[in-house]
Design a protein around this motif. Sequence first.
Motif, PDB file in Angstrom:
ATOM      1  N   LYS A  59       0.804  -1.115   0.029  1.00  0.00           N
ATOM      2  CA  LYS A  59       0.179  -0.141   0.075  1.00  0.00           C
ATOM      3  C   LYS A  59       0.962   1.248   0.043  1.00  0.00           C
ATOM      4  CE  LYS A  59      -4.501  -1.365   0.233  1.00  0.00           C
ATOM      5  NZ  LYS A  59      -5.603  -0.458  -0.358  1.00  0.00           N
ATOM      6  N   CYS A  89      -5.463   1.533  -3.435  1.00  0.00           N
ATOM      7  CA  CYS A  89      -5.602   3.046  -2.960  1.00  0.00           C
ATOM      8  C   CYS A  89      -4.693   3.002  -1.764  1.00  0.00           C
ATOM      9  CB  CYS A  89      -7.020   3.499  -2.901  1.00  0.00           C
ATOM     10  SG  CYS A  89      -7.577   3.394  -1.166  1.00  0.00           S
ATOM     11  N   GLY A  91      -5.497   3.632   1.172  1.00  0.00           N
ATOM     12  CA  GLY A  91      -6.386   3.628   2.456  1.00  0.00           C
ATOM     13  C   GLY A  91      -5.942   2.062   2.792  1.00  0.00           C
ATOM     14  N   ARG A  92      -6.365   1.727   4.093  1.00  0.00           N
ATOM     15  CA  ARG A  92      -6.200   0.413   4.390  1.00  0.00           C
ATOM     16  C   ARG A  92      -7.320  -0.006   5.381  1.00  0.00           C
ATOM     17  NH1 ARG A  92      -1.198   2.589   5.898  1.00  0.00           N
ATOM     18  NH2 ARG A  92      -1.524   2.532   7.966  1.00  0.00           N
ATOM     19  N   CYS A  93      -8.567   0.180   4.655  1.00  0.00           N
ATOM     20  CA  CYS A  93      -9.797  -0.420   5.256  1.00  0.00           C
ATOM     21  C   CYS A  93      -9.846  -1.870   5.183  1.00  0.00           C
ATOM     22  CB  CYS A  93     -11.049   0.250   4.488  1.00  0.00           C
ATOM     23  SG  CYS A  93     -10.970   1.974   4.250  1.00  0.00           S
ATOM     24  N   TYR A  95     -12.289  -4.027   5.870  1.00  0.00           N
ATOM     25  CA  TYR A  95     -13.527  -4.600   5.061  1.00  0.00           C
ATOM     26  C   TYR A  95     -13.178  -4.358   3.561  1.00  0.00           C
ATOM     27  CZ  TYR A  95     -15.109   0.142   4.791  1.00  0.00           C
ATOM     28  OH  TYR A  95     -15.100   1.383   4.707  1.00  0.00           O
ATOM     29  N   CYS A  96     -12.184  -3.616   2.901  1.00  0.00           N
ATOM     30  CA  CYS A  96     -12.300  -3.432   1.873  1.00  0.00           C
ATOM     31  C   CYS A  96     -12.530  -4.581   0.705  1.00  0.00           C
ATOM     32  CB  CYS A  96     -10.826  -2.709   1.302  1.00  0.00           C
ATOM     33  SG  CYS A  96     -10.869  -2.371  -0.562  1.00  0.00           S
ATOM     34  N   LEU A  98     -11.407  -4.788  -2.224  1.00  0.00           N
ATOM     35  CA  LEU A  98     -10.559  -5.000  -2.837  1.00  0.00           C
ATOM     36  C   LEU A  98      -9.322  -6.106  -2.313  1.00  0.00           C
ATOM     37  CD1 LEU A  98      -9.418  -1.635  -4.094  1.00  0.00           C
ATOM     38  CD2 LEU A  98     -10.452  -3.248  -5.298  1.00  0.00           C
ATOM     39  N   SER A 141     -10.633   0.899  -7.335  1.00  0.00           N
ATOM     40  CA  SER A 141      -9.795   1.939  -6.687  1.00  0.00           C
ATOM     41  C   SER A 141     -10.491   3.047  -5.825  1.00  0.00           C
ATOM     42  CB  SER A 141      -8.541   2.545  -7.757  1.00  0.00           C
ATOM     43  OG  SER A 141      -9.580   3.539  -8.296  1.00  0.00           O
ATOM     44  N   ASP A 142      -9.619   3.787  -5.035  1.00  0.00           N
ATOM     45  CA  ASP A 142      -9.910   5.186  -4.692  1.00  0.00           C
ATOM     46  C   ASP A 142      -9.163   5.965  -5.421  1.00  0.00           C
ATOM     47  OD1 ASP A 142     -10.207   7.715  -3.385  1.00  0.00           O
ATOM     48  OD2 ASP A 142     -10.981   6.671  -1.891  1.00  0.00           O
ATOM     49  N   LYS A 173     -12.813   8.332  -0.376  1.00  0.00           N
ATOM     50  CA  LYS A 173     -12.940   8.940   0.894  1.00  0.00           C
ATOM     51  C   LYS A 173     -11.962   9.816   1.525  1.00  0.00           C
ATOM     52  CE  LYS A 173     -14.203   4.213   3.121  1.00  0.00           C
ATOM     53  NZ  LYS A 173     -14.281   3.324   2.005  1.00  0.00           N
ATOM     54  N   PHE A 174     -11.247  10.310   0.436  1.00  0.00           N
ATOM     55  CA  PHE A 174     -10.255  11.344   0.431  1.00  0.00           C
ATOM     56  C   PHE A 174     -10.394  12.520  -0.060  1.00  0.00           C
ATOM     57  CE2 PHE A 174      -8.207   7.197   0.492  1.00  0.00           C
ATOM     58  CZ  PHE A 174      -7.282   7.368   1.365  1.00  0.00           C
ATOM     59  N   THR A 208      -7.180   6.858   6.340  1.00  0.00           N
ATOM     60  CA  THR A 208      -8.183   7.652   5.409  1.00  0.00           C
ATOM     61  C   THR A 208      -8.334   8.946   6.355  1.00  0.00           C
ATOM     62  OG1 THR A 208      -9.997   6.549   6.368  1.00  0.00           O
ATOM     63  CG2 THR A 208      -9.147   5.424   4.523  1.00  0.00           C
TER      64      THR A 208
END
Length: 340
Positions: A59, A89, A91-93, A95-96, A98, A141-142, A173-174, A208
């Motif tokens: 990431k 992206c 971010g490191r969500c 639940y993503c 991706l 992506s974001d 989210k950015f 994020t």
Amino acid sequence: MVFIPRRVLFEKDALNYPLGQELYRRFVREGVPVRLAGSHNRITGIPGKTPGEAYLEAKRTLVVGVRRTLKFETCRPSAHYQLPLATSCSGRCEYCYLQTTLGNRPYLRVYVNVDEILEAAGGYIRDRAPEITLFEGAATSDPVPVERYTGSLKKAVEFFGRQELGRFRFVTKFTDVDSLLDADHRGHTRFRFSINTGRVISKYEHNTPGLQERLEAAKKVSGAGYPLGFIIAPIMVYPGWEGEYRDLLAQLRKTLGPAAERDITFELISHRFTARAKRRILEVFPATTLPMEEETRKFKYGQFGYGKYVYPEETMELIGSLFRDALAGTFPGAGVEYLV
Ligand code: SF4
């Protein structure tokens, strides 16, 4: 929350394009380690001893490549086609979605042949004429964290501004959106923000921007005349959830002020997971507190041969009635595109 890569890898062919050359010079000048790589689909040598470390380092890795497949994937329910401007992206969500689709290749990718990508979009628009064709710019992506490097999103927004029969939408989210404010969008791009309760953001959406920052960015975007949208996802049911989602909508309404009366859409997505996603999430985030107990969910067969665990019907009804009621009070004119 500016994305500054720790390392940048260039596909050799990317250096045949002006954007590839410009990015190469820029990262060298800025002291970011750069190296050449084979195909952007097979990147090796990203450090990390555990799956968690490898994910984190990926990431932080940017790959600059050429998008070779100009055949676009379909994109239901939010659009007709995906517009591939970037992949992954910063971010490191936890639940993503991706996590599963990118598996162990979560590094960020940008494509230098954006003109060819937009030309292909033009072909899809012509094929469907006189119908309108809608493209989603955030399917894989974001796209906002890399926009400061590529400017591709702005190019796409202006391309669709010129299309009689093409429309564009993306979600982020950015909040680094200033470069997009003066784009000549002509109302053809719906600029959406993904939002959630402060609790969900701080627990699960690592790296994020916070809620209020996202809402302020949405206000700016609305001020620039873009049609606005919000994706509330994943909607999670936890002690106190109803009050917190009501507060979220009230805070959004208050921040937007008169802009809340303009054209706004909502997309509502409840939390769900597949067995594959759960395995991958537990590898990357072994201490995750994401609610993933199969016995509390309903199993729903999916269209691609794998099923997902969704909230049971009674819970879905509670979610539906909460949002119907709360939106009627805060955004009476807004459209709900779907609740799943
Ligand atoms: S911001 Fe979006 S694309 Fe990026 S990790 Fe989070 S959910 Fe995934």
